[in-house]
Design an enzyme around this catalytic site. Structure first.
Site, short mmCIF file in Angstrom:
data_model
loop_
_atom_site.label_atom_id
_atom_site.label_comp_id
_atom_site.label_asym_id
_atom_site.label_seq_id
_atom_site.Cartn_x
_atom_site.Cartn_y
_atom_site.Cartn_z
CB CYS A 80 -0.99 -0.02 1.15
SG CYS A 80 -2.34 1.15 0.92
CG HIS A 187 -3.87 -3.06 3.05
ND1 HIS A 187 -2.94 -2.65 3.98
CD2 HIS A 187 -4.36 -1.93 2.48
CE1 HIS A 187 -2.90 -1.33 4.00
NE2 HIS A 187 -3.75 -0.86 3.10
CD GLU A 189 -1.98 -5.76 5.77
OE1 GLU A 189 -1.55 -6.16 4.67
OE2 GLU A 189 -2.10 -4.55 6.06
#
Lengths: 207, 272
Positions: A80, A187, A189
């Site tokens: 990001c 992202h 995660e």
């Protein structure tokens, strides 16, 4: 193969470090230049504005540590804002110099379309990841969705940077790759299973 | 292409998950950290937690209560974000940059501002500049009045003279990255969204708008998306109706609404 996560104090590393642990990586926090010696690959996460991001890296005095690490050919990935900071220059918060590891600019995302609000928020998919060896190594599902949340995007200056795009009005760079340097605008995660697959691939990838 | 989002909103009151009707009539559902892993298995796209605890109306004399509550709330955020691999938005009672930073530090990806944004629009600007507009979600609660819909603050206790569309525009100008538009009248009634006000707000801004308040059936969610919302949220159903997530999702897909593909569970990753 320990993975270092750059801790600039700008954003939380919680989700990312947890996700890396879940996929079996040996994760280290990188706060000082000497921390970089203990890892063989690094991730630069990022939440926030470009200017604030660069300021934080400067404060921690780890700008050159990151640049040297990437220049030495070791695996380097930006997520990001982290992907955006790898670039030459960004405009968010004023025209600010980035890490300069990847020859590209970070500019405002403009859609000129009422049905496409900015920031670009939500799940969007790649239709073709063949240009990106890391995404290929991740064994992703077809047309994989990832979570994006950004108002600025990367525009490469040179053709050597391999880009994979998502569709948002026009193609928007969702991931990039150049030799040992990778970038994910999404992202991983918080992109559920496909995101974890990308992190798992990064933790065991060999150039 | 960008998908639409299906979003459960989980209401926290003094550390417990609750269900509400028109912002009152609290019913305890359970603990937020009980079976946190479940959230990963839900066929949803994002999690929003709102802290609507009692006794936390900002009062300088009772700062100790507020700090204590905030600490336990941060623990909840940390517990959820460490096992949940999808976006987490957290808010309620956030008053200043320190509160916002604390929640982001604890593991939330985005925060919500509501009452404080009304008292202090500059906080939206400052936090947007510091953390990025995409991190700052403004929640706009509203009720119907004879003059039209009006924004409410203080968890519905105070009705202002601002119209939601107008307020949304001002919040966008101040750097908000997203709006959650919540109808107090519809909350918990299962009558569907107030799509008229929703459409006005969606037309007024260029940032994403999430609809909340009154949704129960797939039809309601579909109506919300068709009115222009980027995501459809519901506060009172996902914990209560079995398989609500999958059923609603299936019907939305059938109605042609693009949603992210649900493929594989976190557990299957170990095998890959």
């Amino acid at each position: 193969m320990p993975v270092g996560v750059v801790d600039s104090g700008l954003c939380n590393l919680f989700s990312l470090m947890n996700a890396l642990k879940v996929v079996g990586a040996d994760v280290r926090r990188l706060q000082h230049p000497t921390d970089f010696d203990a890892v063989d690959r690094i991730i630069i996460p990022g939440v926030g504005s470009f200017a604030a991001g660069m300021e934080k890296l400067q404060e921690r005095q780890i700008l050159s540590s990151i640049q040297l690490f990437a220049a030495s050919g070791k695996l380097t990935m930006g997520i990001c804002l982290g992907m955006q900071l790898l670039c030459s220059r960004g405009v968010e918060g004023g025209s600010v110099e980035g890490l300069g590891i990847v020859e590209a600019d970070v500019v405002e995302l403009v859609t000129n379309d009422r049905s496409l609000p900015v920031p670009h928020v939500g799940w969007n998919n790649f239709s073709d990841v063949s240009a990106n060896p890391l995404l290929m190594a991740a064994n992703l599902s077809a047309e994989p969705d990832f979570y994006f949340v950004h108002g600025f995007h990367v525009v490469p200056r040179v053709p050597e940077i391999a880009v994979s795009t998502v569709e948002y009005g026009a193609p928007v760079v969702g991931a990039m790759a150049r030799d040992n340097v990778f970038g994910c605008q999404f992202h991983p995660e918080i992109s559920h299973i496909n995101g974890l697959r990308v992190l798992k691939a990064f933790s065991s990838y060999t150039c | 292409m960008l998908k639409k989002r299906l979003i459960p909103v989980l209401l926290l009151r003094d550390g417990q998950l609750v269900k509400t009707t028109r912002f009152g009539d609290y019913q305890v559902i359970g603990l937020p950290t009980y079976q946190v892993e479940r959230y990963n298995q839900w066929a949803i796209d994002e999690l929003v937690f709102l802290d609507i605890s009692s006794g936390k109306k900002y009062d300088g004399k009772r700062d100790d209560l507020r700090i204590k509550n905030l600490t336990s709330v941060k623990e909840i955020v940390t517990a959820i974000s460490s096992t949940c691999f999808m976006p987490l938005t957290f808010g309620g009672q956030l008053r200043n940059m320190e509160d916002i930073h604390g929640i982001l530090e604890s593991g939330a990806d985005r925060v919500t501002l509501n009452t404080q944004a009304f008292h202090e629009p500059e906080l939206v600007r400052r936090s947007s500049d510091a953390f990025g507009a995409q991190c700052i979600v403004v929640v706009i609660d509203f009720v119907s009045t004879p003059e039209g819909p009006r924004v409410c603050i203080d968890r519905g206790k105070t009705t202002t003279d601002r119209a939601p569309a107008d307020w949304a525009r001002e919040m966008e100008e101040n750097g908000a990255g997203e709006i959650i538009l919540q109808s107090i009248d519809r909350d918990g009634t299962y009558k569907g969204y107030d799509t008229e006000t929703l459409k006005d707000v969606c037309d007024a801004v260029n940032i994403p708008v999430i609809s909340l308040g009154g949704a129960r059936t797939a039809k309601h969610f579909i109506e919300g998306i068709n009115a222009g919302a980027s995501g459809a949220a519901a506060a009172n159903i996902f914990h209560i109706l079995e398989n609500a997530d999958r059923q609603i999702r299936r019907q939305m897909n059938r109605a042609g609404i693009p949603l992210r593909s649900i493929d594989g569970t976190i557990e299957t990753l170990e095998q890959s």
